[in-house]
Design an enzyme around this catalytic site. Structure first.
Site, short mmCIF file in Angstrom:
data_model
loop_
_atom_site.label_atom_id
_atom_site.label_comp_id
_atom_site.label_asym_id
_atom_site.label_seq_id
_atom_site.Cartn_x
_atom_site.Cartn_y
_atom_site.Cartn_z
N ASP A 271 -3.57 -93.18 -118.51
CA ASP A 271 -4.03 -93.01 -117.43
C ASP A 271 -3.22 -92.53 -116.26
O ASP A 271 -1.78 -92.88 -116.51
CB ASP A 271 -5.07 -94.08 -116.75
CG ASP A 271 -5.93 -93.70 -115.76
OD1 ASP A 271 -5.80 -92.81 -115.00
OD2 ASP A 271 -6.81 -94.49 -115.55
N TRP A 272 -3.32 -92.25 -115.05
CA TRP A 272 -2.43 -91.89 -114.05
C TRP A 272 -1.39 -93.11 -113.45
O TRP A 272 -1.65 -93.54 -112.40
CB TRP A 272 -3.03 -91.03 -112.91
CG TRP A 272 -2.93 -89.60 -113.12
CD1 TRP A 272 -2.54 -88.78 -112.29
CD2 TRP A 272 -3.46 -88.91 -114.29
NE1 TRP A 272 -2.84 -87.16 -112.95
CE2 TRP A 272 -3.15 -87.61 -113.94
CE3 TRP A 272 -4.07 -89.39 -115.75
CZ2 TRP A 272 -3.70 -86.55 -114.94
CZ3 TRP A 272 -4.37 -88.44 -116.31
CH2 TRP A 272 -4.14 -86.86 -116.00
#
Ligand code: BGC
Length: 766
Positions: A271-272
């Site tokens: 995820d970012w």
């Protein structure tokens, strides 16, 4: 030693500088062999915020697809292009406008995940996501960062609207249908957030502590179903930790379960957000770091040089990346149009919303409205309608139909004084607050009071009242118990005043719940004559709600989760940060905060209806619940042995007066002895076609022995006990009009890789 390594590096460089194969589908090994260490590291790190790194160009930041969440980096010398990744899940999320052109790049805002799951219709979901995937393709994006499948462990999770259900079978099958639709366009998906991102509070650091059984049967089961059925191109690991490791660094999760047990062959991306343990992530089987930065590239290079990341692990991940890249439309040189058919997709969005609305209450046939002249439409949400949530789940859509538009489109007259009242307030509030982007309609306005005397007068001159109660949520924070799960004081007063005035005048009140997650209903539902739940139904949703109010659509949505009587009835409420936002806790804390730093899933497998049904706890609306304008009858079911499991069929007949669709929910109760199990668990489901009055349809479902199995932690295997299973055809988890039995002659077991063993947790016992 250092000298030798340097020398080796130089030799590699010379060898590869001669080899310049251009990537094709058939020469992945050759390209891999030609890559320098720097190039390999580059391919494992996203390039969203970098233009050129190590002489390798990743395009301009975000490249030509402005507003995409991220990309992978190009290596032009080997014919490796930049590929683009964009959110998801309610539609494609890119910037609607670009500098230097008047052209717009709007995308369709479809119903959110929870709404799609309420349709209980996998074919519908595939139709929706086939249209969605076409936008991904035609706007030049390679992977849609969706679907989100985390289980609704607790009603307050801020991202539940993006996710499907409290049940893994419903959730996993919805996700599979979603993936199949998107990927039928030749673009990829990224099923997320793997795993246990079931709360947003401190989502980057919070540690889930859960038993292998709870994980395998609930929190991983939905991923297992979707991944094995639909083969998403990519998986997104979550931010949080699980049983001691960040999920993106967990070999148990990313290699043993995902690849060894389920046979996943695509790539895993983070995820970012960058975490320090890039090297550990790469070794654990996390192929791509997103959004990516130079430090991560440097860490990989250094780790291979000092031996802390093996060449094999590096090459394994790079090979996965190359296998992904050759599948992408960008690699194939697809000439995208930047002009998907938004009109056609809006029709799909409207159809999907119509199939997803759940009718929770309809006293004495209040709905559909007949012979109604004029409606009084209340609630700021009637104008500031919430089509979808905020954050990465928000879609930049060209317009949102609100309830005023929807009801007028359906031919209703509305009391103009109310519409003007709300519009005037919004204009005033907008001017006061100077909101920068009035086009982003995300439920910005809190409910406002309407004077009692005005309501009395409105009750006298209108035929019925419609009250829209709105809620919005988004990533980064969980919802609150007070003033969110529960109604605000203003909402409660408004609801009570409207109910009293209209009932005194012999008129009805219809409540529309334009919400993203479960709210409390048991204290006020008796005040409403009808309650419709369209969730956040996308840009066309209000048209669909109006069609239902007018009787043009017969509601056929069913709840994908339980509505409890009280928040604290959920066992997970003992381990969820439900008041974190209210009690502004100091961030400079020394001791770990319960449920903020570590969340123990002490309820074990007793989540949602598994708990309520087995504990005999009453609920406001059970899992699977939803009313129709007609009635259905279920025949005696037929159950036959088939393969190592059974096939069960039931005939559904429309016994009412109007055409409608019924959802059939197949639950199974296991034989006693062996592992303790819920009284019933959903194993399969289906929806009839539109049945005319008197018409019947037979639905058949195949359930394998493996699908009957529960997870035995002590022996680290799935087990289906021998004995008599009850096969229950339900209209919801508490209403089982037809049942039969199936006898499994011999116990069966399926061993799995040893992951998540030895977790110390004391779980609720029922
Ligand atoms: C979200 C993901 C999303 C990503 C890229 C993250 O903050 O958790 O769901 O895909 O951002 O926008």
């Amino acid at each position: 030693m250092k000298k030798i390594l340097l020398l080796l590096g130089a030799v590699t460089l010379t060898a590869t500088s001669l080899a310049q194969p251009k990537l094709t589908r058939d020469n992945i090994d050759e390209v891999l062999a030609a890559m320098t260490l720097e190039e390999k590291a580059t391919l494992l790190v996203g390039g969203a915020r970098a233009a050129t790194v190590n002489g390798v160009t990743s395009g301009q930041a975000m490249g030509p697809v402005q507003g995409a969440a991220g990309n992978t980096r190009a290596i032009p010398r080997l014919g490796i292009p930049v590929t683009y990744l964009a959110d998801g899940p309610a539609g494609l999320r890119i910037s609607p406008t670009r500098q230097g052109t008047d052209k717009t790049f709007y995308c369709t805002g479809f119903p959110v995940g929870t709404a799609l799951a309420s349709s209980w219709d996998v074919d519908l979901v595939t139709r929706v996501t086939t249209a969605m995937g076409n936008e991904v393709l035609e706007y030049g994006v390679d992977v849609l960062l969706a679907p989100g499948v985390n289980l609704h462990r607790n009603p307050l999770c801020g991202r539940n609207f993006e996710y499907f259900s409290e049940d893994p079978v419903l959730s996993g099958n919805m996700a599979a249908a979603y993936i199949q639709g998107v990927q039928s366009n030749g673009v990829g998906t990224s099923i997320k957030h793997y795993a246990t991102n079931n709360q947003e509070t401190n989502r980057n650091e919070d540690e889930t502590v859960a038993s292998a059984r709870a994980l395998r049967e609930l929190y991983l089961k939905n991923f297992e179903i979707a991944i094995t059925k639909a083969r998403p191109w990519t998986v997104m690991s979550s931010y949080n930790r699980l049983d001691g490791e960040y999920t993106q660094q967990s070999e148990d999760l990313l290699t043993k379960v995902l690849r060894d047990d389920w046979g996943f062959e695509g790539i895993v991306m983070t995820d970012w957000g960058s975490k320090a343990g890039t090297v550990k992530s790469a070794a654990a089987g996390n192929d791509l770091m997103e959004p990516g930065n130079q430090t991560e590239i440097d860490r990989i290079i250094a780790a291979v040089r000092d031996g802390s990341l093996s060449q094999d692990d590096l090459d394994r991940n790079v090979r996965n990346m190359l296998n992904y890249i050759v599948k992408t439309p960008t690699f194939r040189g697809y000439a995208y149009s930047n002009a998907p058919d938004l009109k056609a997709h809006a029709r799909v969005a409207r159809e999907a919303a119509g199939e997803s609305v759940v009718m929770l209450r309809n006293v004495q046939g209040t709905l559909p409205l007949q012979g109604t002249e004029q409606l009084a439409l209340y609630g700021i949400g009637s104008i500031d309608f919430v089509a979808g949530g905020t954050g990465s789940g928000n879609v930049n859509k060209a317009y949102v139909v609100n309830m005023v538009d929807g009801l007028e489109n359906a031919g209703f007259k509305l009391d103009p004084s109310l519409t003007e009242y709300y519009k005037a307030y919004m204009a005033y509030d907008l001017a006061q607050r100077r909101l920068s982007s009035p086009n982003v309609r995300s439920g910005k306005y809190a409910e406002i009071p309407v004077p009692k005397a005005a309501i009395e007068a409105q009750a006298a001159r209108n035929d019925a009242a419609v009250l829209v109660i709105g809620r919005n949520a988004g990533e980064g924070a969980d919802r609150r118990l007070v003033d969110d799960f529960e109604l605000t004081d203003t909402e409660r007063t408004l609801l009570t005043d409207i109910a009293n005035a209209y009932h005194r005048a012999g008129k009805k009140l219809i409540v529309v719940l334009n919400i993203g997650g479960v709210i409390e209903t048991s204290s006020w539902k008796h005040l409403a004559d009808a309650v419709l739940l369209p969730w956040s139904p996308g840009q066309e949703g209000a048209n669909a709600v109006a069609d239902i109010i007018a009787g043009r659509i017969n509601p056929s949505g069913r709840l994908p989760m339980t509505f409890p009587e009280n928040y604290f009835d959920h066992p997970s409420s003992l381990n969820f940060p439900y008041d974190y936002n209210r009690n502004a806790v100091s961030q400079n804390r020394r001791t770990p905060l319960k449920d903020v730093d570590v969340t123990r899933y002490e309820e074990g497998i007793w989540v949602g209806y598994r708990f309520f049904g087995t504990a005999g706890r009453s609920v406001s609306y059970p899992f699977g619940f939803g009313l129709s304008y007609t009635d259905f009858n279920f025949s005696r079911p037929v159950v036959k042995a088939s393969g190592d499991g059974f096939t069960a069929s039931v005939t559904v007949t429309n016994t009412g007066k109007v055409a409608g669709k019924e959802v059939v929910q197949l639950y199974v109760g296991a034989p006693a002895g062996g592992l303790v199990k819920p009284v019933r668990e959903l194993k399969a489901f289906g929806k009839t076609r539109l049945l005319q009055p008197g018409e019947s349809q037979t639905l058949s479902f195949r359930v394998s022995a493996y699908e009957l199995a529960s997870f035995n932690e002590a022996l680290n295997r799935w087990e289906a006990a021998a004995g008599t299973y009850s096969v229950q055809f339900g209209q919801n988890a508490e209403c089982i009009p037809a049942s039969a039995t199936f006898k499994l002659a011999k116990a069966q077991a399926w061993p799995v890789s040893d992951a998540f063993l030895g977790v110390e947790i004391s779980e609720l016992k029922l």
